[in-house]
Design a protein around this motif. Sequence first.
Motif, PDB file in Angstrom:
ATOM      1  N   ASP A 426       4.148  -0.249  -4.149  1.00  8.65           N
ATOM      2  CA  ASP A 426       3.529   0.855  -3.404  1.00  8.65           C
ATOM      3  C   ASP A 426       2.399   1.503  -4.211  1.00  8.65           C
ATOM      4  OD1 ASP A 426       5.290   0.477  -1.305  1.00  8.65           O
ATOM      5  OD2 ASP A 426       6.762   1.873  -2.118  1.00  8.65           O
ATOM      6  N   GLU A 427       2.645   1.685  -5.498  1.00  3.50           N
ATOM      7  CA  GLU A 427       1.637   2.327  -6.338  1.00  3.50           C
ATOM      8  C   GLU A 427       0.338   1.527  -6.367  1.00  3.50           C
ATOM      9  OE1 GLU A 427       0.959   3.601 -11.056  1.00  3.50           O
ATOM     10  OE2 GLU A 427       2.954   2.960 -10.338  1.00  3.50           O
ATOM     11  N   TYR A 428       0.471   0.199  -6.382  1.00  5.77           N
ATOM     12  CA  TYR A 428      -0.726  -0.656  -6.476  1.00  5.77           C
ATOM     13  C   TYR A 428      -1.155  -1.212  -5.120  1.00  5.77           C
ATOM     14  CZ  TYR A 428      -0.229  -0.247 -11.497  1.00  5.77           C
ATOM     15  OH  TYR A 428      -0.155   0.253 -12.781  1.00  5.77           O
ATOM     16  N   ARG A 692       5.929 -10.439 -15.240  1.00  4.72           N
ATOM     17  CA  ARG A 692       4.675 -10.787 -14.582  1.00  4.72           C
ATOM     18  C   ARG A 692       4.507 -10.175 -13.206  1.00  4.72           C
ATOM     19  NH1 ARG A 692       5.726 -17.187 -13.623  1.00  4.72           N
ATOM     20  NH2 ARG A 692       6.139 -17.612 -15.769  1.00  4.72           N
ATOM     21  N   GLU A 693       4.973  -8.981 -13.007  1.00  2.00           N
ATOM     22  CA  GLU A 693       4.652  -8.323 -11.751  1.00  2.00           C
ATOM     23  C   GLU A 693       3.121  -8.294 -11.572  1.00  2.00           C
ATOM     24  OE1 GLU A 693       8.430  -8.237 -12.435  1.00  2.00           O
ATOM     25  OE2 GLU A 693       7.290  -6.973 -13.807  1.00  2.00           O
ATOM     26  N   PRO A 694       2.636  -8.298 -10.350  1.00  2.00           N
ATOM     27  CA  PRO A 694       1.206  -8.543 -10.104  1.00  2.00           C
ATOM     28  C   PRO A 694       0.242  -7.551 -10.733  1.00  2.00           C
ATOM     29  CG  PRO A 694       2.472  -8.796  -8.073  1.00  2.00           C
ATOM     30  CD  PRO A 694       3.415  -8.248  -9.098  1.00  2.00           C
ATOM     31  N   ARG A 706      -3.866  -8.825  -5.359  1.00  6.29           N
ATOM     32  CA  ARG A 706      -3.677  -8.015  -4.162  1.00  6.29           C
ATOM     33  C   ARG A 706      -4.403  -8.639  -2.970  1.00  6.29           C
ATOM     34  NH1 ARG A 706      -6.321  -3.787  -5.578  1.00  6.29           N
ATOM     35  NH2 ARG A 706      -4.565  -2.599  -6.474  1.00  6.29           N
ATOM     36  N   GLU A 707      -5.623  -9.053  -3.173  1.00  3.30           N
ATOM     37  CA  GLU A 707      -6.408  -9.621  -2.083  1.00  3.30           C
ATOM     38  C   GLU A 707      -5.789 -10.916  -1.564  1.00  3.30           C
ATOM     39  OE1 GLU A 707      -9.158 -10.564   0.799  1.00  3.30           O
ATOM     40  OE2 GLU A 707      -8.618  -8.650  -0.133  1.00  3.30           O
ATOM     41  N   ALA A 708      -5.283 -11.764  -2.456  1.00  2.00           N
ATOM     42  CA  ALA A 708      -4.634 -13.002  -2.020  1.00  2.00           C
ATOM     43  C   ALA A 708      -3.409 -12.699  -1.164  1.00  2.00           C
ATOM     44  CB  ALA A 708      -4.250 -13.843  -3.237  1.00  2.00           C
ATOM     45  N   ILE A 709      -2.585 -11.749  -1.614  1.00  2.46           N
ATOM     46  CA  ILE A 709      -1.385 -11.395  -0.852  1.00  2.46           C
ATOM     47  C   ILE A 709      -1.762 -10.756   0.483  1.00  2.46           C
ATOM     48  CG2 ILE A 709       0.704  -9.970  -0.861  1.00  2.46           C
ATOM     49  CD1 ILE A 709       0.814 -10.356  -3.908  1.00  2.46           C
ATOM     50  N   ARG A 710      -2.788  -9.934   0.489  1.00  4.47           N
ATOM     51  CA  ARG A 710      -3.227  -9.315   1.744  1.00  4.47           C
ATOM     52  C   ARG A 710      -3.744 -10.370   2.720  1.00  4.47           C
ATOM     53  NH1 ARG A 710      -4.110  -3.740   1.844  1.00  4.47           N
ATOM     54  NH2 ARG A 710      -5.839  -3.987   3.298  1.00  4.47           N
ATOM     55  N   GLN A 711      -4.411 -11.397   2.217  1.00  2.00           N
ATOM     56  CA  GLN A 711      -4.828 -12.470   3.111  1.00  2.00           C
ATOM     57  C   GLN A 711      -3.625 -13.131   3.764  1.00  2.00           C
ATOM     58  OE1 GLN A 711      -7.806 -15.307   1.780  1.00  2.00           O
ATOM     59  NE2 GLN A 711      -8.851 -13.752   0.546  1.00  2.00           N
ATOM     60  N   ARG A 712      -2.569 -13.287   3.010  1.00  2.24           N
ATOM     61  CA  ARG A 712      -1.343 -13.836   3.588  1.00  2.24           C
ATOM     62  C   ARG A 712      -0.866 -12.967   4.746  1.00  2.24           C
ATOM     63  NH1 ARG A 712       2.040 -18.158   2.887  1.00  2.24           N
ATOM     64  NH2 ARG A 712       4.139 -17.737   3.658  1.00  2.24           N
ATOM     65  N   TYR A 713      -0.851 -11.672   4.550  1.00  2.75           N
ATOM     66  CA  TYR A 713      -0.322 -10.768   5.576  1.00  2.75           C
ATOM     67  C   TYR A 713      -1.211 -10.723   6.816  1.00  2.75           C
ATOM     68  CZ  TYR A 713       3.786  -9.337   3.050  1.00  2.75           C
ATOM     69  OH  TYR A 713       5.024  -9.355   2.455  1.00  2.75           O
ATOM     70  N   ARG A 825      -0.061  -3.535   5.942  1.00  4.77           N
ATOM     71  CA  ARG A 825       0.804  -2.438   5.480  1.00  4.77           C
ATOM     72  C   ARG A 825       1.741  -2.963   4.399  1.00  4.77           C
ATOM     73  NH1 ARG A 825      -0.305   1.556   9.252  1.00  4.77           N
ATOM     74  NH2 ARG A 825      -0.918   0.775  11.315  1.00  4.77           N
ATOM     75  N   ARG A 826       2.743  -2.141   4.040  1.00  2.92           N
ATOM     76  CA  ARG A 826       3.527  -2.475   2.852  1.00  2.92           C
ATOM     77  C   ARG A 826       4.534  -3.602   3.082  1.00  2.92           C
ATOM     78  NH1 ARG A 826       6.464   3.334   2.602  1.00  2.92           N
ATOM     79  NH2 ARG A 826       7.942   3.091   4.316  1.00  2.92           N
ATOM     80  N   SER A 827       4.843  -3.917   4.342  1.00  5.86           N
ATOM     81  CA  SER A 827       5.719  -5.055   4.639  1.00  5.86           C
ATOM     82  C   SER A 827       5.403  -5.542   6.040  1.00  5.86           C
ATOM     83  CB  SER A 827       7.198  -4.665   4.544  1.00  5.86           C
ATOM     84  OG  SER A 827       7.581  -3.862   5.648  1.00  5.86           O
ATOM     85  N   SER A 828       5.887  -6.728   6.361  1.00  2.99           N
ATOM     86  CA  SER A 828       5.599  -7.302   7.683  1.00  2.99           C
ATOM     87  C   SER A 828       6.201  -6.457   8.795  1.00  2.99           C
ATOM     88  CB  SER A 828       6.143  -8.728   7.756  1.00  2.99           C
ATOM     89  OG  SER A 828       7.554  -8.752   7.606  1.00  2.99           O
ATOM     90  N   ALA A 829       7.389  -5.893   8.552  1.00  2.21           N
ATOM     91  CA  ALA A 829       8.032  -5.099   9.603  1.00  2.21           C
ATOM     92  C   ALA A 829       7.210  -3.870   9.954  1.00  2.21           C
ATOM     93  CB  ALA A 829       9.438  -4.681   9.154  1.00  2.21           C
ATOM     94  N   CYS A 830       6.486  -3.336   8.991  1.00  2.85           N
ATOM     95  CA  CYS A 830       5.645  -2.169   9.261  1.00  2.85           C
ATOM     96  C   CYS A 830       4.438  -2.527  10.125  1.00  2.85           C
ATOM     97  CB  CYS A 830       5.167  -1.556   7.943  1.00  2.85           C
ATOM     98  SG  CYS A 830       6.492  -0.890   6.915  1.00  2.85           S
ATOM     99  N   MET A 831       4.158  -3.809  10.263  1.00  9.78           N
ATOM    100  CA  MET A 831       2.985  -4.263  11.010  1.00  9.78           C
ATOM    101  C   MET A 831       3.338  -4.786  12.405  1.00  9.78           C
ATOM    102  SD  MET A 831       1.291  -6.365   7.796  1.00  9.78           S
ATOM    103  CE  MET A 831       0.003  -7.121   8.788  1.00  9.78           C
ATOM    104  N   GLU A 832       4.608  -4.698  12.801  1.00  8.60           N
ATOM    105  CA  GLU A 832       5.051  -5.372  14.016  1.00  8.60           C
ATOM    106  C   GLU A 832       4.246  -4.975  15.248  1.00  8.60           C
ATOM    107  OE1 GLU A 832       9.222  -4.805  14.521  1.00  8.60           O
ATOM    108  OE2 GLU A 832       9.759  -6.045  12.796  1.00  8.60           O
ATOM    109  N   ASN A 833       3.949  -3.708  15.392  1.00  3.46           N
ATOM    110  CA  ASN A 833       3.252  -3.248  16.593  1.00  3.46           C
ATOM    111  C   ASN A 833       1.766  -3.005  16.375  1.00  3.46           C
ATOM    112  OD1 ASN A 833       5.560  -3.243  18.299  1.00  3.46           O
ATOM    113  ND2 ASN A 833       6.260  -1.368  17.295  1.00  3.46           N
TER     114      ASN A 833
END
Length: 952
Positions: A426-428, A692-694, A706-713, A825-833
């Motif tokens: 969340d912080e990052y 090795r947290e991101p 962060r950008e790579a993970i956001r592309q995934r989402y 958003r911070r997880s897939s469930a937060c993006m459902e709608n």
Amino acid sequence: MAPSSDRMVPLLLTLLFLCLGGEAVDRSNFKTCEQSSFCKRQRELKPGQSPYRALLDTLELSDSRITLQLINDNNKVRLLLELYRLQGNMTRVKINELKPIKPRYEVPDVLITDPPTEPMTLVAQDENGVVLSLGVDEQRLIVNARPFRLDIVEGPKVLVSLNSRGLLAFEHLRLRKDTISHKITSTVGSMWDSIKSVFSSKHDSENGGGSENEEQGEDEDIQPVKEEDDKPGMWEETFKTHSDSKPSGPSSISLDFSLPGVDNVYGIPEHADTLKLKSTDGGEPYRLYNLDVFQYELNNLMALYGAVPVIISHNTERTMGLFWLNAAETWVDISSSSTGNTVLGKMMDLVQGSNEAPHTNIRWISESGIIDVFVMFGPRPNDVFAQYASLTGTQAFPPLSTLGYHQCRWNYNDQVDVKAVDEGFDEYDIPYDFIWLDIEHTDGKRYFTWDPNKFAQPKKMLQGLMDKRRNMVAIVDPHIKVDSGYKIHNDIRSKSFYVKNKDGGDYEGWCWPGSSGYPDFSNPEMRTWWASKFAYDQYEGSMENLYTWNDMNEPSVFNGPEVTMHKDATHGSWEHRDLHNIYGLYVQMATSEGLIKRSGGTERPFVLTRAFFAGSQRYGAVWTGDNAAEWGHLKVSIPMCLSLGLVGISFCGADVGGFFKHPGTELLVRWYQAGAYQPFFRAHAHLDTPRREPWLFGPDNTALIREAIRQRYTLLPYWYQLFYNAHRTGQPVMRALWIEFPEEPETFAIEDEYLLGRDLLVHPVTDEGAKGVTVYFPGKREVWYDVHTFQKHKGAQNLYIPVTMSSIPVFQRGGSIISRKDRVRRSSACMENDPYTLYVALNPQGTAEGEIYIDDFHTFNFEKEKQFIHRRLHFSDNTLSSSNLDPDSKFTTAAWIEKVIILGASRPTSISMKTADGTESDVEFEFDSATSVLTLRKPGVNAGADWTVLLK
């Protein structure tokens, strides 16, 4: 203060495990073909000297099956061949002993149903052979009698030949010579007669009897066969300090297949090697034997954690598959030669023109069981995938959250550590869906428990994650600590559910808890009991957002031969040698069923497994095991996952960053970028590696990760649609280029780029210090758009694409429509709608096609109650429309279409939106003439509605 003996066990076992491998795999811990007695014996056989002939007078033909006896002229032992024509353009061939002294193992639980059959008809027969019609596409089955051989032809072309090289070999079960006299003692003779009588009756009743003739009279049938029974390894075998007793003696089987005109074969995972299989002439065969291989090497054919005995062949004209249904240790030889004569005499006119064509020979060698092989005739790649799926099932449809990012290491220390890592995301501002716990979370490696000091309040920890709409995975391994104070162990022992050793006691070996028992997962009662342990009132501290990881399920036995179970251990009436490769599938099957049952059958499970077999796709995900933080391991993750996709296992990934060693920042960033575009996206690391947290590698690298993970989402809607289609049809999610471009030889050996579905081309950067990558864009009539810059490239060319550290080369196929969610958003469930953005990439004809799939993202209601939205998106004649692909479905969503981006467009004068009720309204738009990109803003329609957009 000295550590307690219980706490010393993990340390000692870690040291033992490290000694097994050192800095890399110690090959001496694992057999070569030369050290595997049955492989050595089989490979000593010379081609062209087959002792088998078909007894044509025993041929029986029903509507859908033929049976035919084969005889080995060297020892007079008979085999029974059964051949079935299966619906969907497949043929099944089974070969077993006609009258074995005891049953031979036939693999259960892999086929999802008894495959439906189709009729065959007799075309011709004489003393040399038989010709049958297989009923489709002019296919004929030709049986040559002496030597025995099967050819399947289609018109003038030979599709496949069985035993064309004469390498059929069937080591029949027998009694050891030194236990019987020449005339058989009365005691043994009585036992022999009883066994023979029982199984003769069984086979006669099952197979309509079998005519005895002069070549195998009653006296010959009961006499010891005059064969060499004293070759090394036939009755017992030693490897290092381990002895393998073989009470039934040698039992191996072999059969060769010839594929005319084929130069490219793929499959038989798992190997850390090239996508296209290599010739094994003069070298080691490919080995299929599930093993715990510590820090495996690259570019060799050693066995790894899983085994799927499926080979896919391909040329510009046809794709076919061979599925060798056998769960014993198996070796596969691959070679090339010319065809030579196919059949004898008057049948030659069926195959004129086939002589001397280049082709591939494949030879399967298994230690025990029977020959049971499915030939899948395609003819297109997608046909083979559908055929295989009809036999073994499709990829389990995962919850959406499992397609997000997973954060794991061995081990997060305690609940405080878990909370700190969760807060770090969340912080990052980095999204993630799952945090994982390895073996240290348990109470002394007792699975289904929690360490009472470090994880004293697991429900509080899980609730904290659930409040953020996040989840956890905890490991549950199939080795059980032998401890009289451990209820799981006591229950398994009291129910006699452990695998037994050869003397009948519970089999014990060493694994992470120390002395461990191994549940017999081949026993359905054991699997049912195991599944019950995942109930919320049984697995104390568990909640609905806790899922499961099955590791070490090859099974791994630190002090066993080749770090696995002794082959003469027993599972009921079967030896471990018979079913070794299916053990891991059974573990995952029981675990998956447990997660389903705990929810009353409502929730879709998630189970990750290391060991696997044909059919494992039905139960969850697979990862490529204990890789290393090296560039070569990043590279090989692509062909390893592509190989798994070819054999039905789409949910695959590799440990991001490498499990062993510590990656440099460039390697770590590139691995995140590659992992974001592989189906299973998890970072994982060894206990002894630095954290090795991101966010631990400086702000610049944090931003890149962060950008790579956001592309995934942003692409989760597309990933979810691909997995839905994989579940329905068996088509792989991550695809080799030749699957979509089967007539383009340039694609046949490419393994550094791939397709996601039909429409995304991905070429990860996998070389250190790379300033660019050479991308092959397939398709002579295709165009491809860079998803970041929207630059358009023509197909059928290699093109150098410059890269920087922020580059992830990804290209969308012209003619496709891909849905994304650009609000992360911070997880897939937060993006459902959240709203969707449609990316419409036009082909040269100005058209595009795509889909969008929506459901509740986690239950089985999409199947049970048809609660889903599945829509066709279509663009042509300057009109974009959304229409329902399944009128019987019923589901509503709050999500809407926020934006439409059309690539390769022309500037319109106006754009209007028409909804199903006839309402028409104008749509705001922007056009970038430099990139030919048209952006429609806020069309404002529901994602589940019918609508049409008109460009004027």
